[in-house]
Enzyme design. Sequence first.
Site, mmCIF file in Angstrom:
data_model
loop_
_atom_site.group_PDB
_atom_site.id
_atom_site.type_symbol
_atom_site.label_atom_id
_atom_site.label_comp_id
_atom_site.label_asym_id
_atom_site.label_seq_id
_atom_site.Cartn_x
_atom_site.Cartn_y
_atom_site.Cartn_z
ATOM 1 N N TYR A 276 18.570 4.576 8.241
ATOM 2 C CA TYR A 276 17.769 3.912 7.205
ATOM 3 C C TYR A 276 18.650 2.970 6.393
ATOM 4 C CZ TYR A 276 15.620 3.276 2.599
ATOM 5 O OH TYR A 276 15.157 2.725 1.429
ATOM 6 N N LEU B 190 -0.249 -0.359 7.096
ATOM 7 C CA LEU B 190 -0.837 0.975 6.908
ATOM 8 C C LEU B 190 -0.285 1.972 7.934
ATOM 9 C CD1 LEU B 190 -4.558 0.143 5.941
ATOM 10 C CD2 LEU B 190 -2.603 0.567 4.432
ATOM 11 N N ASN C 185 20.819 17.436 -7.693
ATOM 12 C CA ASN C 185 19.491 17.813 -7.201
ATOM 13 C C ASN C 185 19.011 19.126 -7.812
ATOM 14 O OD1 ASN C 185 19.057 15.561 -5.615
ATOM 15 N ND2 ASN C 185 19.952 16.482 -3.775
ATOM 16 N N ALA D 155 0.825 -1.209 0.000
ATOM 17 C CA ALA D 155 0.000 0.000 0.000
ATOM 18 C C ALA D 155 0.861 1.263 0.000
ATOM 19 C CB ALA D 155 -0.933 0.004 1.210
ATOM 20 N N GLY D 156 2.175 1.092 -0.106
ATOM 21 C CA GLY D 156 3.071 2.249 -0.188
ATOM 22 C C GLY D 156 3.282 2.665 -1.632
ATOM 23 N N GLY E 160 25.248 13.890 7.757
ATOM 24 C CA GLY E 160 25.762 12.676 7.108
ATOM 25 C C GLY E 160 25.241 12.480 5.696
ATOM 26 N N HIS E 161 24.830 13.574 5.058
ATOM 27 C CA HIS E 161 24.195 13.500 3.721
ATOM 28 C C HIS E 161 25.137 12.842 2.702
ATOM 29 C CE1 HIS E 161 21.510 15.981 0.765
ATOM 30 N NE2 HIS E 161 21.602 14.710 0.415
ATOM 31 N N THR F 31 17.991 -1.127 -1.549
ATOM 32 C CA THR F 31 18.265 0.242 -1.997
ATOM 33 C C THR F 31 19.740 0.450 -2.318
ATOM 34 O OG1 THR F 31 18.385 2.531 -1.196
ATOM 35 C CG2 THR F 31 18.336 0.846 0.483
ATOM 36 N N ASP F 32 20.005 1.411 -3.212
ATOM 37 C CA ASP F 32 21.392 1.771 -3.530
ATOM 38 C C ASP F 32 22.101 2.435 -2.346
ATOM 39 O OD1 ASP F 32 20.110 4.246 -3.566
ATOM 40 O OD2 ASP F 32 20.717 4.791 -5.597
ATOM 41 N N ASN G 61 16.817 6.146 -6.586
ATOM 42 C CA ASN G 61 15.744 7.016 -6.100
ATOM 43 C C ASN G 61 14.548 6.971 -7.038
ATOM 44 O OD1 ASN G 61 18.160 8.162 -4.677
ATOM 45 N ND2 ASN G 61 16.603 9.580 -3.938
ATOM 46 N N ILE H 225 6.064 2.393 -4.035
ATOM 47 C CA ILE H 225 6.533 1.477 -5.091
ATOM 48 C C ILE H 225 5.687 0.209 -5.093
ATOM 49 C CG2 ILE H 225 8.535 0.329 -6.110
ATOM 50 C CD1 ILE H 225 10.322 2.164 -4.432
HETATM 51 P P1 NAD Z 1 6.778 3.739 1.367
HETATM 52 O O1 NAD Z 1 7.244 4.348 2.637
HETATM 53 O O2 NAD Z 1 5.987 4.550 0.389
HETATM 54 O O3 NAD Z 1 5.889 2.437 1.691
HETATM 55 C C1 NAD Z 1 6.211 1.527 2.681
HETATM 56 C C2 NAD Z 1 4.997 0.643 2.917
HETATM 57 O O4 NAD Z 1 5.327 -0.339 3.910
HETATM 58 C C3 NAD Z 1 3.781 1.402 3.457
HETATM 59 O O5 NAD Z 1 2.613 0.971 2.785
HETATM 60 C C4 NAD Z 1 3.725 1.005 4.927
HETATM 61 O O6 NAD Z 1 2.412 1.025 5.475
HETATM 62 C C5 NAD Z 1 4.293 -0.392 4.873
HETATM 63 N N1 NAD Z 1 4.883 -0.826 6.154
HETATM 64 C C6 NAD Z 1 5.744 -0.134 6.937
HETATM 65 N N2 NAD Z 1 6.042 -0.843 8.036
HETATM 66 C C7 NAD Z 1 5.371 -2.020 7.934
HETATM 67 C C8 NAD Z 1 5.277 -3.177 8.752
HETATM 68 N N3 NAD Z 1 5.947 -3.257 9.905
HETATM 69 N N4 NAD Z 1 4.508 -4.208 8.332
HETATM 70 C C9 NAD Z 1 3.813 -4.136 7.161
HETATM 71 N N5 NAD Z 1 3.853 -3.053 6.364
HETATM 72 C C10 NAD Z 1 4.623 -2.010 6.739
HETATM 73 O O7 NAD Z 1 8.082 3.141 0.704
HETATM 74 P P2 NAD Z 1 8.502 3.023 -0.839
HETATM 75 O O8 NAD Z 1 9.174 4.261 -1.248
HETATM 76 O O9 NAD Z 1 7.369 2.492 -1.611
HETATM 77 O O10 NAD Z 1 9.634 1.896 -0.717
HETATM 78 C C11 NAD Z 1 9.278 0.532 -0.773
HETATM 79 C C12 NAD Z 1 10.515 -0.309 -0.580
HETATM 80 O O11 NAD Z 1 11.475 0.008 -1.594
HETATM 81 C C13 NAD Z 1 11.218 -0.071 0.743
HETATM 82 O O12 NAD Z 1 11.700 -1.305 1.204
HETATM 83 C C14 NAD Z 1 12.358 0.864 0.393
HETATM 84 O O13 NAD Z 1 13.445 0.686 1.282
HETATM 85 C C15 NAD Z 1 12.706 0.378 -0.997
HETATM 86 N N6 NAD Z 1 13.298 1.374 -1.883
HETATM 87 C C16 NAD Z 1 12.719 2.597 -2.033
HETATM 88 C C17 NAD Z 1 13.270 3.513 -2.919
HETATM 89 C C18 NAD Z 1 12.631 4.859 -3.148
HETATM 90 O O14 NAD Z 1 13.199 5.665 -3.886
HETATM 91 N N7 NAD Z 1 11.478 5.156 -2.598
HETATM 92 C C19 NAD Z 1 14.423 3.181 -3.643
HETATM 93 C C20 NAD Z 1 14.985 1.909 -3.462
HETATM 94 C C21 NAD Z 1 14.402 1.015 -2.585
HETATM 95 P P1 TYD Z 2 15.079 11.856 -0.625
HETATM 96 O O1 TYD Z 2 13.908 11.951 -1.559
HETATM 97 O O2 TYD Z 2 14.832 12.020 0.833
HETATM 98 O O3 TYD Z 2 15.836 10.494 -0.963
HETATM 99 P P2 TYD Z 2 17.265 9.935 -0.415
HETATM 100 O O4 TYD Z 2 17.736 10.762 0.700
HETATM 101 O O5 TYD Z 2 16.853 8.584 0.018
HETATM 102 O O6 TYD Z 2 18.170 9.959 -1.604
HETATM 103 O O7 TYD Z 2 16.141 12.963 -1.050
HETATM 104 C C1 TYD Z 2 16.683 12.983 -2.343
HETATM 105 C C2 TYD Z 2 17.738 14.078 -2.398
HETATM 106 O O8 TYD Z 2 17.114 15.344 -2.167
HETATM 107 C C3 TYD Z 2 18.802 13.922 -1.325
HETATM 108 O O9 TYD Z 2 20.062 14.354 -1.838
HETATM 109 C C4 TYD Z 2 18.325 14.870 -0.232
HETATM 110 C C5 TYD Z 2 17.679 15.998 -1.016
HETATM 111 N N1 TYD Z 2 16.573 16.682 -0.312
HETATM 112 C C6 TYD Z 2 16.570 18.081 -0.232
HETATM 113 O O10 TYD Z 2 17.474 18.760 -0.733
HETATM 114 N N2 TYD Z 2 15.537 18.688 0.435
HETATM 115 C C7 TYD Z 2 14.523 17.984 1.011
HETATM 116 O O11 TYD Z 2 13.615 18.605 1.611
HETATM 117 C C8 TYD Z 2 14.539 16.546 0.909
HETATM 118 C C9 TYD Z 2 13.439 15.724 1.522
HETATM 119 C C10 TYD Z 2 15.581 15.942 0.238
#
Ligand code: NAD
Ligand code: TYD
Length: 346
Positions: free
Chosen positions: A147, A32, A246, A6-7, A272-273, A122-123, A176, A9
């Site tokens: 994270y 959720l 960015n 429900a998130g 730690g960015h 994740t990367d 990302n 991706i």
């Molecule tokens: P998101 O935060 O949008 O969604 C996370 C989902 O997990 C939510 O629906 C939440 O309700 C559910 N969740 C959280 N804790 C839970 C638990 N304890 N039990 C069951 N469900 C739970 O995240 P996203 O951006 O869709 O990322 C999905 C996955 O992909 C994550 O594992 C993330 O680390 C990985 N990922 C994300 C990115 C990105 O750019 N967003 C990139 C690479 C990998």
């Molecule tokens: P983010 O979407 O949080 O992904 P990640 O930190 O997992 O890569 O951030 C993407 C890039 O954007 C990262 O370099 C941090 C920067 N950023 C900002 O400059 N301002 C913001 O408010 C946020 C949330 C991120």
Amino acid sequence: MVTGGAGFIGSNFVRYMLDKYPDYRILVYDKLTYAGNLDNLLDVDDAPRYSFVKGDICDADAAAQAIKTHQIDTIVNFAAESHVDRSIMDPDAFIKTDVYGTYVLLEAARQFKLERVHQVGTDEVYGHIEGTHRSVETDPVAPRSPYAASKTSADLMTIAYHVTYGLPVTITRGANNIGPYQYPEKVVPLFVTNAIDDQSLPVYGDGRQRRDYQFVLDHCEGIDVVLHRGKLGEIYNVGTGSEMENLAMVEILLDELGKPTSLIRHVEDRPGHDRRYCLNVDKLKALGWQPRYTHEEAIRQTVRWYVANEWWWRKIKSGEFKEYYRRLYGDRQALDTSTTNRSGWQ
Ligand code: NAD
Ligand code: TYD
């Protein structure tokens, strides 16, 4: 069983798989949390091959019950706490869900002899990458945020279950992602929705950090390819293979909206960015996968979705989000960009 479906991706993946495979049944198992949202799945809600169970991946009994009741053969684990800034403020839930929760799913898969557990990674596990190197799957992991450390632990445990118990696992490490239904804490949806409302865009530090902004459907297709053609016990990077600053992402986003760059506000950097992520994706390409979207297409398409779908994000931004925004950005000092170090690593 798509955990975390429900998130952002996960919901895109569910829609993609139901569309592509007319004989697949999909169970979304999701706690959720603030990031989980059934609005993300509204358009598949009445599909007969889709079902939903509200549950926590840390709850072994509930997870086992869902696996038994729905005769699950495969778990694709998206469930995680996923935002770096929240992990800096409050790491606890990250350790619980991303580390312990992954372990619970691996144990359940072992108990029920599932055909596959796919861990969505994740990367960020590679840490910040210097020079022009692109991370390959055999590079050492060097996570630098709570994270990233929690996701690295999940990857390591997944591989350990393969080596020790012969569990059939695969792992992808995505860049990302951007696209429809991304919670507006992440940079692209945050900036699009702020800009629509003529609010400032809080760019961390000099804004010259480099990321690979990948359209979410390319990631979904990469996971699909690994599920069907990947080798057990292996890790596959999923990204475009290129990177951008960015600030360049922000300029495209503002251009698509027709909004001025004066909305950009440089603010105190994230502790730690990581300055740069960049993936080598040759291993996945060798399975026949290709990214379909450039950075620019991904950003412009994402912006257009948020413009057309205010019903989805306005609700979110008026709820819990307001308090979160105050907490994270309220005390952040604006930076005088004339004194910002534009080349240094932090
Ligand atoms: P998101 O935060 O949008 O969604 C996370 C989902 O997990 C939510 O629906 C939440 O309700 C559910 N969740 C959280 N804790 C839970 C638990 N304890 N039990 C069951 N469900 C739970 O995240 P996203 O951006 O869709 O990322 C999905 C996955 O992909 C994550 O594992 C993330 O680390 C990985 N990922 C994300 C990115 C990105 O750019 N967003 C990139 C690479 C990998
Ligand atoms: P983010 O979407 O949080 O992904 P990640 O930190 O997992 O890569 O951030 C993407 C890039 O954007 C990262 O370099 C941090 C920067 N950023 C900002 O400059 N301002 C913001 O408010 C946020 C949330 C991120």
